[in-house]
Design a protein around this motif. Structure first.
Motif, short mmCIF file in Angstrom:
data_model
loop_
_atom_site.label_atom_id
_atom_site.label_comp_id
_atom_site.label_asym_id
_atom_site.label_seq_id
_atom_site.Cartn_x
_atom_site.Cartn_y
_atom_site.Cartn_z
N THR A 98 0.83 -1.21 0.00
CA THR A 98 0.00 0.00 0.00
C THR A 98 0.86 1.26 0.00
OG1 THR A 98 -1.82 -1.11 1.15
CG2 THR A 98 -1.73 1.29 1.31
N ILE A 99 1.87 1.28 0.87
CA ILE A 99 2.76 2.46 0.95
C ILE A 99 3.55 2.63 -0.34
CG2 ILE A 99 4.74 3.43 2.17
CD1 ILE A 99 3.71 2.09 4.70
N LEU A 100 4.08 1.52 -0.88
CA LEU A 100 4.90 1.59 -2.09
C LEU A 100 4.10 2.10 -3.28
CD1 LEU A 100 7.44 0.95 -3.77
CD2 LEU A 100 6.59 -1.39 -4.02
N VAL A 101 2.93 1.53 -3.52
CA VAL A 101 2.15 1.91 -4.70
C VAL A 101 1.58 3.32 -4.54
CG1 VAL A 101 0.21 1.26 -6.17
CG2 VAL A 101 1.62 -0.50 -5.14
N SER A 102 1.22 3.72 -3.32
CA SER A 102 0.79 5.10 -3.11
C SER A 102 1.92 6.07 -3.42
CB SER A 102 0.30 5.28 -1.67
OG SER A 102 -0.86 4.53 -1.42
N ALA A 103 3.15 5.71 -3.03
CA ALA A 103 4.31 6.55 -3.33
C ALA A 103 4.52 6.68 -4.83
CB ALA A 103 5.56 5.99 -2.66
N ILE A 104 4.38 5.56 -5.55
CA ILE A 104 4.52 5.59 -7.01
C ILE A 104 3.44 6.49 -7.62
CG2 ILE A 104 4.39 4.21 -9.12
CD1 ILE A 104 5.56 1.87 -7.54
N ALA A 105 2.21 6.35 -7.12
CA ALA A 105 1.09 7.14 -7.67
C ALA A 105 1.34 8.63 -7.49
CB ALA A 105 -0.21 6.73 -6.98
N VAL A 106 1.74 9.03 -6.28
CA VAL A 106 1.99 10.46 -6.03
C VAL A 106 3.16 10.95 -6.87
CG1 VAL A 106 2.51 12.19 -4.29
CG2 VAL A 106 1.05 10.26 -3.70
N GLY B 136 -5.48 6.34 -6.11
CA GLY B 136 -6.01 7.40 -6.95
C GLY B 136 -6.22 8.69 -6.18
N THR B 137 -6.68 8.57 -4.94
CA THR B 137 -6.89 9.76 -4.11
C THR B 137 -5.56 10.44 -3.79
OG1 THR B 137 -8.88 8.81 -3.15
CG2 THR B 137 -7.83 10.59 -1.92
N ALA B 138 -4.54 9.64 -3.43
CA ALA B 138 -3.22 10.20 -3.13
C ALA B 138 -2.66 10.93 -4.34
CB ALA B 138 -2.28 9.09 -2.67
N LEU B 139 -2.81 10.32 -5.53
CA LEU B 139 -2.33 10.96 -6.76
C LEU B 139 -3.07 12.27 -7.01
CD1 LEU B 139 -1.74 9.11 -10.14
CD2 LEU B 139 -2.96 11.27 -10.08
N PHE B 140 -4.38 12.24 -6.86
CA PHE B 140 -5.21 13.44 -7.09
C PHE B 140 -4.81 14.57 -6.15
CE2 PHE B 140 -8.99 15.72 -5.49
CZ PHE B 140 -9.34 16.41 -6.64
N GLU B 141 -4.57 14.25 -4.88
CA GLU B 141 -4.19 15.28 -3.91
C GLU B 141 -2.87 15.93 -4.29
OE1 GLU B 141 -6.39 13.12 -0.09
OE2 GLU B 141 -4.20 13.07 -0.28
N GLY B 142 -1.89 15.12 -4.69
CA GLY B 142 -0.59 15.67 -5.08
C GLY B 142 -0.69 16.57 -6.30
N VAL B 143 -1.43 16.12 -7.32
CA VAL B 143 -1.60 16.92 -8.54
C VAL B 143 -2.30 18.24 -8.22
CG1 VAL B 143 -2.83 17.03 -10.74
CG2 VAL B 143 -1.58 14.96 -10.13
N THR B 144 -3.34 18.18 -7.39
CA THR B 144 -4.12 19.37 -7.08
C THR B 144 -3.29 20.41 -6.33
OG1 THR B 144 -6.16 18.06 -7.00
CG2 THR B 144 -6.20 20.22 -5.92
N VAL B 145 -2.52 19.97 -5.35
CA VAL B 145 -1.73 20.90 -4.55
C VAL B 145 -0.69 21.59 -5.41
CG1 VAL B 145 -0.03 21.07 -2.68
CG2 VAL B 145 -2.10 19.71 -2.36
N LEU B 146 0.03 20.85 -6.25
CA LEU B 146 1.06 21.46 -7.09
C LEU B 146 0.45 22.36 -8.16
CD1 LEU B 146 3.06 19.58 -5.64
CD2 LEU B 146 4.20 19.28 -7.84
N PHE B 147 -0.70 21.97 -8.70
CA PHE B 147 -1.37 22.82 -9.68
C PHE B 147 -1.74 24.18 -9.07
CE2 PHE B 147 -5.72 24.22 -10.79
CZ PHE B 147 -5.44 24.82 -12.01
#
Length: 437
Positions: free
Chosen positions: A91-99, A322-333
């Motif tokens: 879970t931690i590894l794939v979330s890290a890859i997603a972000v 997907g949520t972790a990825l979305f949060e990272g993209v949104t913050v940087l945008f």
């Protein structure tokens, strides 16, 4: 996302109405060079600020309870052994890859860049002071490992009172692991208490989110009145980058994980997950898709029942790639939109908080909203920018929910490799020989 309704109309429809109303009003003011009466603008800004402050008020207990319970639900490591540990590490590894995928995409395409710097500074000055009063800014650089040292709170109560989100989340992670290792009737009751706290926070978040349509209208009016048509252009670019990052994770990262670590042909996997894929996209709810995912794992993918049920049940709340990825993209945008240059350290902070936040994001409408709002203020970006993305959130929510559910099935496939349904029932007494005649 839950399909909460008001007057028979789903909440996301009201949110879209609020978004369009605020956008239309703000564009009208901007294009015609009008000036809003000061006291009216103050009320509009106050509505948005009240909404944001309610979120900030609830976010720390929500994240602590969600993260601690999410880790604790990984199971008793003494009885589950490698299964629980493999699930947590995966879970931690794939979330890290997603972000990481999301952050690379945003840095490469710069969807928020190009806005008039003077306008960005104007709104940044309006919101930065209030934001920094709620959550302290992130450090600008790493000196002698101080950043990593600061992640471990010397006093978690002090860290919480100062709204230091990352140390509190690290403590919650360690606390959850401790509950797993110290399994007992007492820790079971403690876990139930934290689960109760989590449910209370979810209920309160639900109540706050009901204010979202009005808050979105207020936030969007303020943004559109300042930025005009630039707002729509940047919003389209943001949605395209977010969808592109999700597509890479879905169609590149997941197949590689299934093939390399799961030992399964990606085409066979894709064929087996078609039904939960469609249900997840149409309902935008991981919980609603769970029964379909369980059926697909057992009947289509032929995974061991005990493994798939454990991983998928836990993953419905704790494996939110997907949520972790979305949060990272949104913050940087939004950082790019407001002209805030984030250092490598600050992007690392964003990545870590998104990973930890993904382990326990609340299953409520716009459940990732509190995490995004808090990360924004951590890195000095006006939290009012949330209104910019909520108008297109419904479609992106459908996409990231599909990514979450598919990620759960990927995790079940990987963890199931080398496992079977043959287990030794725990805590059974040794058989006693009958007394001799």
């Amino acid at each position: 996302m839950e399909t909460t309704k008001r007057g028979g109309i789903p909440l996301y429809v009201w949110m879209l109405v609020g978004f369009l109303a605020g956008l239309g009003g703000g564009l009208f003011v901007n294009l015609n060079g009008l000036e809003v009466v000061p006291w009216v603008m103050e009320i509009i800004q106050a509505v948005g600020q009240i909404f944001l402050r309610l979120l900030f008020m609830l976010v720390l207990p929500l994240l602590f309870s969600a993260l601690a319970v999410g880790v604790a639900e990984m199971g008793d490591l003494k009885s589950l052994g490698r299964v629980g540990l493999k699930t947590l590490l995966f879970t931690i590894l794939v979330s890290a890859i997603a972000v990481a995928v999301g952050l690379v995409m945003v840095n490469w395409f710069q969807p928020g860049a190009g806005v008039d710097p003077a306008l960005a500074r104007q709104l940044l000055a309006d919101g930065a002071e209030g934001a920094s009063a709620i959550v302290g800014n992130a450090p600008q650089s790493i000196e002698a490992g101080q950043f990593f040292l600061d992640m471990i709170p010397s006093n978690v109560v002090t860290a919480a009172s100062e709204n230091q989100i990352l140390p509190v989340m690290v403590f919650a992670l360690i606390f959850g692991i401790g509950m797993v290792m110290a399994k007992s009737p007492s820790t079971d009751r403690l876990q139930e208490t934290l689960q109760g706290l989590f449910e209370v926070m979810m209920k309160l978040i639900n109540l706050v989110i009901k204010l979202a349509p009005v808050a979105i209208a207020a936030l969007m009016f303020n943004l559109a009145a300042v930025f005009g048509w630039d707002l729509l252009v940047r919003l389209g670019a943001y949605a395209a980058v977010a969808l592109g990052a999700m597509a890479i994770h879905m169609f590149v990262v997941y197949p590689l994980l299934v093939w390399i670590f799961g030992g399964m042909n990606p085409l066979r996997f894709a064929s087996g997950v078609r039904e939960p894929f469609v249900v997840a996209f149409s309902t935008a709810s991981s919980n609603a898709t769970l029964p379909i995912a369980l059926k697909a794992a057992e009947e289509k993918l032929k995974l061991p029942r005990r493994i798939s049920r454990f991983v998928l049940t836990v993953g419905a709340t704790a494996n939110q790639n997907g949520t972790a990825l979305f949060e990272g993209v949104t913050v940087l945008f939004l950082a790019q939109f407001f002209g805030v240059d984030l250092s490598l350290t600050q992007q690392l902070i964003v990545m870590l908080v998104c990973i930890l936040g993904g382990i326990g994001t609340a299953g409520v409408p716009a459940g990732s909203l509190p995490v995004i709002a808090l990360i924004l203020t951590m890195v000095g970006v006006p939290a009012e920018g949330i209104g910019l993305v909520l108008g297109v959130d419904r479609f992106l929510d459908m996409c990231r929910t599909t990514l979450n559910v598919t990620g759960d099935l990927v995790a079940a496939t990987v963890v199931s490799r080398g496992e079977s349904d043959e287990i030794v029932p725990p805590d059974l007494p040794e058989p006693v020989a009958p007394p001799a005649d």
